[in-house]
Design a protein around this motif. Sequence first.
Motif, mmCIF file in Angstrom:
data_model
loop_
_atom_site.group_PDB
_atom_site.id
_atom_site.type_symbol
_atom_site.label_atom_id
_atom_site.label_comp_id
_atom_site.label_asym_id
_atom_site.label_seq_id
_atom_site.Cartn_x
_atom_site.Cartn_y
_atom_site.Cartn_z
ATOM 1 N N GLN A 1 0.810 -1.201 0.000
ATOM 2 C CA GLN A 1 0.000 0.000 0.000
ATOM 3 C C GLN A 1 0.859 1.273 0.000
ATOM 4 O OE1 GLN A 1 -3.259 0.000 -0.403
ATOM 5 N NE2 GLN A 1 -3.279 -2.241 -0.456
ATOM 6 N N ARG A 2 2.005 1.213 0.701
ATOM 7 C CA ARG A 2 2.869 2.395 0.778
ATOM 8 C C ARG A 2 3.431 2.743 -0.596
ATOM 9 N NH1 ARG A 2 8.515 2.136 2.326
ATOM 10 N NH2 ARG A 2 9.373 4.230 2.620
ATOM 11 N N ARG A 3 3.896 1.749 -1.341
ATOM 12 C CA ARG A 3 4.451 2.005 -2.671
ATOM 13 C C ARG A 3 3.354 2.403 -3.657
ATOM 14 N NH1 ARG A 3 8.149 -3.315 -3.325
ATOM 15 N NH2 ARG A 3 6.046 -4.070 -3.809
ATOM 16 N N GLY A 4 2.196 1.744 -3.537
ATOM 17 C CA GLY A 4 1.084 2.110 -4.420
ATOM 18 C C GLY A 4 0.599 3.522 -4.177
ATOM 19 N N ARG A 5 0.601 3.942 -2.902
ATOM 20 C CA ARG A 5 0.157 5.300 -2.578
ATOM 21 C C ARG A 5 1.122 6.337 -3.145
ATOM 22 N NH1 ARG A 5 -0.959 4.204 2.118
ATOM 23 N NH2 ARG A 5 1.020 4.700 3.147
ATOM 24 N N ALA A 6 2.426 6.012 -3.176
ATOM 25 C CA ALA A 6 3.420 6.960 -3.678
ATOM 26 C C ALA A 6 3.230 7.223 -5.172
ATOM 27 C CB ALA A 6 4.830 6.432 -3.405
ATOM 28 N N ILE A 7 3.047 6.174 -5.963
ATOM 29 C CA ILE A 7 2.861 6.397 -7.400
ATOM 30 C C ILE A 7 1.487 6.999 -7.690
ATOM 31 C CG2 ILE A 7 2.033 4.045 -7.824
ATOM 32 C CD1 ILE A 7 3.340 4.180 -10.562
ATOM 33 N N LYS A 8 0.487 6.646 -6.869
ATOM 34 C CA LYS A 8 -0.845 7.227 -7.069
ATOM 35 C C LYS A 8 -0.822 8.728 -6.820
ATOM 36 C CE LYS A 8 -5.262 6.693 -7.899
ATOM 37 N NZ LYS A 8 -5.683 8.088 -7.795
ATOM 38 N N GLU A 9 -0.098 9.178 -5.797
ATOM 39 C CA GLU A 9 0.020 10.617 -5.540
ATOM 40 C C GLU A 9 0.720 11.314 -6.704
ATOM 41 O OE1 GLU A 9 2.046 10.915 -1.856
ATOM 42 O OE2 GLU A 9 0.307 10.327 -0.624
ATOM 43 N N CYS A 10 1.739 10.654 -7.264
ATOM 44 C CA CYS A 10 2.440 11.227 -8.418
ATOM 45 C C CYS A 10 1.499 11.345 -9.611
ATOM 46 C CB CYS A 10 3.652 10.367 -8.764
ATOM 47 S SG CYS A 10 4.508 10.871 -10.267
ATOM 48 N N MET A 11 0.722 10.312 -9.873
ATOM 49 C CA MET A 11 -0.211 10.340 -11.004
ATOM 50 C C MET A 11 -1.267 11.424 -10.833
ATOM 51 S SD MET A 11 -0.756 6.250 -11.683
ATOM 52 C CE MET A 11 -1.957 6.579 -12.966
ATOM 53 N N ASP A 12 -1.780 11.583 -9.621
ATOM 54 C CA ASP A 12 -2.801 12.599 -9.371
ATOM 55 C C ASP A 12 -2.240 14.005 -9.555
ATOM 56 O OD1 ASP A 12 -4.575 10.590 -8.848
ATOM 57 O OD2 ASP A 12 -4.374 10.700 -6.658
ATOM 58 N N GLU A 13 -1.029 14.238 -9.021
ATOM 59 C CA GLU A 13 -0.442 15.584 -9.137
ATOM 60 C C GLU A 13 -0.057 15.900 -10.576
ATOM 61 O OE1 GLU A 13 3.179 18.196 -7.098
ATOM 62 O OE2 GLU A 13 2.283 16.464 -6.056
ATOM 63 N N CYS A 14 0.356 14.907 -11.338
ATOM 64 C CA CYS A 14 0.722 15.120 -12.748
ATOM 65 C C CYS A 14 -0.473 15.012 -13.677
ATOM 66 C CB CYS A 14 1.782 14.101 -13.173
ATOM 67 S SG CYS A 14 3.338 14.231 -12.285
ATOM 68 N N ARG A 15 -1.658 14.702 -13.111
ATOM 69 C CA ARG A 15 -2.894 14.561 -13.895
ATOM 70 C C ARG A 15 -2.733 13.490 -14.985
ATOM 71 N NH1 ARG A 15 -1.964 19.826 -13.125
ATOM 72 N NH2 ARG A 15 -1.092 20.110 -15.213
ATOM 73 N N MET A 16 -2.149 12.352 -14.607
ATOM 74 C CA MET A 16 -1.977 11.242 -15.538
ATOM 75 C C MET A 16 -3.255 10.409 -15.609
ATOM 76 S SD MET A 16 1.743 9.723 -14.489
ATOM 77 C CE MET A 16 3.115 10.766 -14.044
ATOM 78 N N MET A 17 -3.456 9.769 -16.743
ATOM 79 C CA MET A 17 -4.550 8.816 -16.914
ATOM 80 C C MET A 17 -3.940 7.465 -17.269
ATOM 81 S SD MET A 17 -7.845 8.872 -19.496
ATOM 82 C CE MET A 17 -6.817 8.740 -20.955
ATOM 83 N N ASP A 18 -4.189 6.459 -16.436
ATOM 84 C CA ASP A 18 -3.639 5.121 -16.658
ATOM 85 C C ASP A 18 -4.438 4.441 -17.762
ATOM 86 O OD1 ASP A 18 -2.415 2.719 -16.542
ATOM 87 O OD2 ASP A 18 -3.181 2.144 -14.563
ATOM 88 N N LEU A 19 -3.780 4.121 -18.880
ATOM 89 C CA LEU A 19 -4.447 3.453 -19.992
ATOM 90 C C LEU A 19 -4.613 1.962 -19.748
ATOM 91 C CD1 LEU A 19 -2.793 5.240 -23.035
ATOM 92 C CD2 LEU A 19 -4.881 5.819 -21.806
ATOM 93 N N GLY A 20 -3.994 1.444 -18.702
ATOM 94 C CA GLY A 20 -4.217 0.059 -18.319
ATOM 95 C C GLY A 20 -3.304 -0.918 -19.020
ATOM 96 N N TYR A 21 -3.287 -2.121 -18.461
ATOM 97 C CA TYR A 21 -2.437 -3.199 -18.979
ATOM 98 C C TYR A 21 -3.262 -4.291 -19.645
ATOM 99 C CZ TYR A 21 0.725 -7.258 -18.718
ATOM 100 O OH TYR A 21 1.473 -8.356 -18.997
#
Length: 347
Positions: free
Chosen positions: A137-157
């Motif tokens: 959860q700690r690592r997932g939260r770190a990349i999620k915060e980065c994606m939110d601040e950069c306004r990224m959209m995950d196109l999925g795998y």
Amino acid sequence: MDLVDWHSPILMVITETRMSGARADEIIKALPFDGYAVADTIGFAGGIWLLWRTDLVHVEVLAATEQEIHALIQVRSQSFSWLISAIYASPRFEERCILWNNLKILANMHDLPWALMGDFNEVLAVEEKYGGNPICQRRGRAIKECMDECRMMDLGYTVVRDARADSEGDLAEAISNFKTKAQNWNRELSEEYNLILELEEELWAMKSRTSWIISGERNTTYFHISALNRRSKNRIICVQNSEGEWCRNLEELKEIFNSSFKKLYQSEQVFCPITTQWSSDWCAKLSQEEAGSLTNIPSDGEIWNALKTMKPYKAPGIDGLHAGFFQRFWLVVGESVKREVKEVFSR
């Protein structure tokens, strides 16, 4: 080499090359790309290659580290520019946090369209991996915060994962499946994008209407700009004459309008031939009694019924009063109205 031959890309990102130096230069020179940027490996892992054809695309490399290459892309046949980031995140969490911070800084430095691609070495949902340890959860939260601040959209795998799952280990079949699924996904994404554009257009139309309701009738800058725009749209600066020429001179414009109205209301008929009186048995006719009743003086009830059928607030008469006034105050003005109407019919 087979992928390059099949698809003939003009821009290509390769991650986890696991090589650098002379060996990397040797392989890159064998590929049909004359422009390239290379990020060195992290020990025996990682490595990023950004390859392009300089005759078709202009690439300006902005920054590069062991985990990232950022470049400004412009297709030579277009004036549109966008930003690409080729990513290979370090297997170590502390170094990945440095990458997330770099992306946040970059996001605040531009407003261009931005595509990030590569291997982020992190998962956000259980569906993105098969087996293994639970998601941290700690690592997932770190990349999620980065994606939110950069306004990224995950196109999925899911497209790549499903293509590999359907291939049963056959690489050629996996590539073919991926191509088909990617085309379908691209079509769905285009439809969704068009829907978003329509919703955005409706939203701005509603906002524009709201602005007009709030500020349109006030003595504000918005009102004056709207009035000037409307005036510029309604202004006639030139008129086309009968010969198809555009005229701007004031005297010529006067002559065009005068001649046009004279022609519009002028008849070419110089005489009216005398014809016998037209008659027909099939058309509607009034009897002598009905024709005589038209000149009869109306009764009080007919006058009141005729007044009630009139729309209350249509165009007023020469006295400035609507029909609704006479309907509302009939008990007061009724006698004078009936007297006036009867006097008209008696003349």
